[in-house]
Write a protein that holds these residues in place. Structure first.
Motif, PDB file in Angstrom:
ATOM      1  N   GLY A 132       0.819  -1.211   0.000  1.00  0.00           N
ATOM      2  CA  GLY A 132       0.000   0.000   0.000  1.00  0.00           C
ATOM      3  C   GLY A 132       0.851   1.259   0.000  1.00  0.00           C
ATOM      4  N   LEU A 133       1.937   1.256   0.778  1.00  0.00           N
ATOM      5  CA  LEU A 133       2.839   2.408   0.801  1.00  0.00           C
ATOM      6  C   LEU A 133       3.515   2.609  -0.555  1.00  0.00           C
ATOM      7  N   LEU A 134       3.864   1.508  -1.215  1.00  0.00           N
ATOM      8  CA  LEU A 134       4.451   1.610  -2.549  1.00  0.00           C
ATOM      9  C   LEU A 134       3.465   2.227  -3.531  1.00  0.00           C
ATOM     10  N   ARG A 135       2.201   1.873  -3.414  1.00  0.00           N
ATOM     11  CA  ARG A 135       1.188   2.442  -4.299  1.00  0.00           C
ATOM     12  C   ARG A 135       0.986   3.934  -4.010  1.00  0.00           C
ATOM     13  N   ILE A 136       1.130   4.326  -2.756  1.00  0.00           N
ATOM     14  CA  ILE A 136       1.062   5.758  -2.431  1.00  0.00           C
ATOM     15  C   ILE A 136       2.236   6.498  -3.074  1.00  0.00           C
ATOM     16  N   LEU A 137       3.408   5.895  -3.037  1.00  0.00           N
ATOM     17  CA  LEU A 137       4.587   6.507  -3.657  1.00  0.00           C
ATOM     18  C   LEU A 137       4.390   6.670  -5.166  1.00  0.00           C
ATOM     19  N   ILE A 138       3.811   5.674  -5.809  1.00  0.00           N
ATOM     20  CA  ILE A 138       3.527   5.784  -7.240  1.00  0.00           C
ATOM     21  C   ILE A 138       2.521   6.900  -7.492  1.00  0.00           C
ATOM     22  N   THR A 139       1.541   7.023  -6.619  1.00  0.00           N
ATOM     23  CA  THR A 139       0.541   8.089  -6.758  1.00  0.00           C
ATOM     24  C   THR A 139       1.175   9.460  -6.641  1.00  0.00           C
ATOM     25  N   VAL A 140       2.110   9.618  -5.698  1.00  0.00           N
ATOM     26  CA  VAL A 140       2.802  10.903  -5.539  1.00  0.00           C
ATOM     27  C   VAL A 140       3.558  11.253  -6.821  1.00  0.00           C
ATOM     28  N   GLY A 141       4.255  10.281  -7.406  1.00  0.00           N
ATOM     29  CA  GLY A 141       4.967  10.541  -8.648  1.00  0.00           C
ATOM     30  C   GLY A 141       4.034  10.917  -9.777  1.00  0.00           C
ATOM     31  N   TYR A 142       2.892  10.240  -9.867  1.00  0.00           N
ATOM     32  CA  TYR A 142       1.943  10.525 -10.953  1.00  0.00           C
ATOM     33  C   TYR A 142       1.293  11.894 -10.788  1.00  0.00           C
ATOM     34  N   VAL A 143       0.818  12.187  -9.591  1.00  0.00           N
ATOM     35  CA  VAL A 143       0.154  13.474  -9.357  1.00  0.00           C
ATOM     36  C   VAL A 143       1.149  14.620  -9.511  1.00  0.00           C
ATOM     37  N   GLY A 144       2.397  14.415  -9.071  1.00  0.00           N
ATOM     38  CA  GLY A 144       3.419  15.437  -9.264  1.00  0.00           C
ATOM     39  C   GLY A 144       3.654  15.726 -10.740  1.00  0.00           C
ATOM     40  N   ALA A 145       3.650  14.682 -11.575  1.00  0.00           N
ATOM     41  CA  ALA A 145       3.794  14.883 -13.020  1.00  0.00           C
ATOM     42  C   ALA A 145       2.609  15.655 -13.585  1.00  0.00           C
ATOM     43  N   ALA A 146       1.413  15.388 -13.067  1.00  0.00           N
ATOM     44  CA  ALA A 146       0.237  16.131 -13.513  1.00  0.00           C
ATOM     45  C   ALA A 146       0.367  17.620 -13.193  1.00  0.00           C
ATOM     46  N   MET A 147       0.850  17.924 -11.982  1.00  0.00           N
ATOM     47  CA  MET A 147       1.030  19.324 -11.614  1.00  0.00           C
ATOM     48  C   MET A 147       2.173  19.971 -12.399  1.00  0.00           C
ATOM     49  N   ALA A 148       3.177  19.176 -12.790  1.00  0.00           N
ATOM     50  CA  ALA A 148       4.260  19.704 -13.627  1.00  0.00           C
ATOM     51  C   ALA A 148       3.743  20.093 -15.008  1.00  0.00           C
ATOM     52  N   ALA A 149       2.808  19.330 -15.542  1.00  0.00           N
ATOM     53  CA  ALA A 149       2.201  19.687 -16.821  1.00  0.00           C
ATOM     54  C   ALA A 149       1.395  20.981 -16.699  1.00  0.00           C
ATOM     55  N   LEU A 150       0.682  21.127 -15.591  1.00  0.00           N
ATOM     56  CA  LEU A 150      -0.058  22.364 -15.371  1.00  0.00           C
ATOM     57  C   LEU A 150       0.895  23.545 -15.207  1.00  0.00           C
ATOM     58  N   ALA A 151       2.040  23.320 -14.577  1.00  0.00           N
ATOM     59  CA  ALA A 151       3.036  24.380 -14.409  1.00  0.00           C
ATOM     60  C   ALA A 151       3.558  24.859 -15.762  1.00  0.00           C
ATOM     61  N   ALA A 152       3.678  23.954 -16.732  1.00  0.00           N
ATOM     62  CA  ALA A 152       4.126  24.349 -18.068  1.00  0.00           C
ATOM     63  C   ALA A 152       3.121  25.298 -18.717  1.00  0.00           C
ATOM     64  N   ILE A 153       1.837  25.040 -18.514  1.00  0.00           N
ATOM     65  CA  ILE A 153       0.807  25.931 -19.055  1.00  0.00           C
ATOM     66  C   ILE A 153       0.896  27.306 -18.402  1.00  0.00           C
ATOM     67  N   ALA A 154       1.008  27.334 -17.085  1.00  0.00           N
ATOM     68  CA  ALA A 154       1.089  28.606 -16.367  1.00  0.00           C
ATOM     69  C   ALA A 154       2.346  29.380 -16.757  1.00  0.00           C
ATOM     70  N   LEU A 155       3.456  28.677 -16.957  1.00  0.00           N
ATOM     71  CA  LEU A 155       4.694  29.340 -17.362  1.00  0.00           C
ATOM     72  C   LEU A 155       4.555  29.967 -18.745  1.00  0.00           C
ATOM     73  N   ALA A 156       3.921  29.241 -19.664  1.00  0.00           N
ATOM     74  CA  ALA A 156       3.715  29.788 -21.006  1.00  0.00           C
ATOM     75  C   ALA A 156       2.843  31.042 -20.961  1.00  0.00           C
TER      76      ALA A 156
END
Length: 326
Positions: A214-238
């Motif tokens: 379960g903790l490993l799945r939480i870690l995967i979720t953190v990586g995925y959600v962080g990537a989602a916010m990184a994509a949103l950051a690219a839009i805001a930067l543009a």
């Protein structure tokens, strides 16, 4: 005979030292030999001196470190992190109160049965609005904020270059995006462990996995959600490169997120829903299946990568040819 009379006598007889004595008697004149000694502009470098430009490979990391320091010392950003960390606590307490009243069912039953589930519930609440707000504030302020404060020209005056500065600003926003994600996950995990029992996790597919899994799945979720916010950051930067008012870039990013949410709610527009960025935000629930739905995660990450490349290119094209007037 006085010194002045001796100098006049040397001048009359053609003595070469006459000019020097006369120069020394004349206010404002400096002998040529002395002038050459006092106006040397490039003295020889001492042995062992560091050549100019030797530290340039580290200039990028120094600039990034300085940017991160400013971001994580700014009270506004710290307040946003504190608020995001407090929301899982509030959710956990509310679910605990409801569970104690015997009103068990659905999400409440899942969280009350295992503390790790509070992390996934918190992400479900925050990833669609509050987390995008925090990331948009930092990324939208990156270029527009410098232009509005009149410091952008000074940053570009250094030998950093526009491309390097743009990359530093984006990496700073990505680090903050992952910090936001980690704060939510840690707050929810600690709150869940305090308020609810810990043990094997029952997934959406009905399969039970261990706490370590379960903790490993939480870690995967953190990586995925962080990537989602990184994509949103690219839009805001543009968007930040198109204005000198940071609130304009921030508001435009949030309006875009809200519009996408509205479009997703219209059944007749289902054909464009897969191409909207917020559609992929909640794909992290793929980790709650057994086996993990790697296809859904892969599609989401590819979509995030496409948004980063597209809006990163727009930001670079705009910023590299922009006239900096402030």
């Amino acid at each position: 005979m006085s010194t002045a009379e001796k100098a006049d006598t040397r001048a009359a007889t053609g003595d070469p030292e006459a000019g020097t004595d006369a120069a020394r008697r004349t206010p404002g004149l400096v002998p040529v030999a002395e002038t050459m000694r006092t106006t040397e502009r490039h003295p020889p470098e001492p042995s062992g001196a560091v050549p100019a430009g030797a530290g340039r490979p580290w200039a990028f990391w120094r600039l990034l470190g300085s940017e991160l320091g400013l971001t994580f010392r700014r009270p506004r950003n710290l307040v946003m992190l504190a608020v995001l960390g407090a929301v899982p606590v509030i959710i956990g307490i509310a679910l605990r109160v409801v569970a104690s009243d015997g009103q068990m069912g659905g999400m409440i039953q899942d969280v009350a049965g295992n503390s790790l589930m509070l992390t996934f519930v918190s992400f479900s609440f925050l990833v669609l609005l509050l987390m995008p707000v925090a990331v948009s504030v930092v990324a939208g302020d990156s270029i527009a904020g410098e232009a509005g404060a009149g410091t952008l020209r000074y940053l570009l005056a250094a030998p950093a270059g526009r491309t390097r500065l743009l990359l530093v600003k984006y990496l700073n926003a990505v680090v903050f995006a992952y910090a936001v994600t980690a704060v939510v996950a840690l707050s929810a995990l600690l709150t869940g462990l305090i308020l609810f029992p810990a043990g094997p996790v029952t997934l959406l597919s009905g399969t039970t996995v261990s706490v370590a899994d379960g903790l490993l799945r939480i870690l995967i979720t953190v990586g995925y959600v962080g990537a989602a916010m990184a994509a949103l950051a690219a839009i805001a930067l543009a968007l930040s490169t198109f204005t000198e008012v940071s609130i304009g870039a921030i508001a435009a990013t949030l309006v875009l997120v809200i519009v996408c949410q509205v479009l997703r709610a219209i059944p007749e527009l289902g054909s464009i829903t897969p191409y909207l960025l917020p559609t992929r935000f909640t794909n992290f629930d793929a980790v709650l299946r057994s086996p993990i739905d790697t296809g859904a995660l892969r599609e989401g990450l590819l979509a995030f990568g496409a948004y980063i490349v597209l809006f990163g290119s727009i930001a670079w094209a705009r910023f590299s040819g922009k006239d900096i007037t402030s």
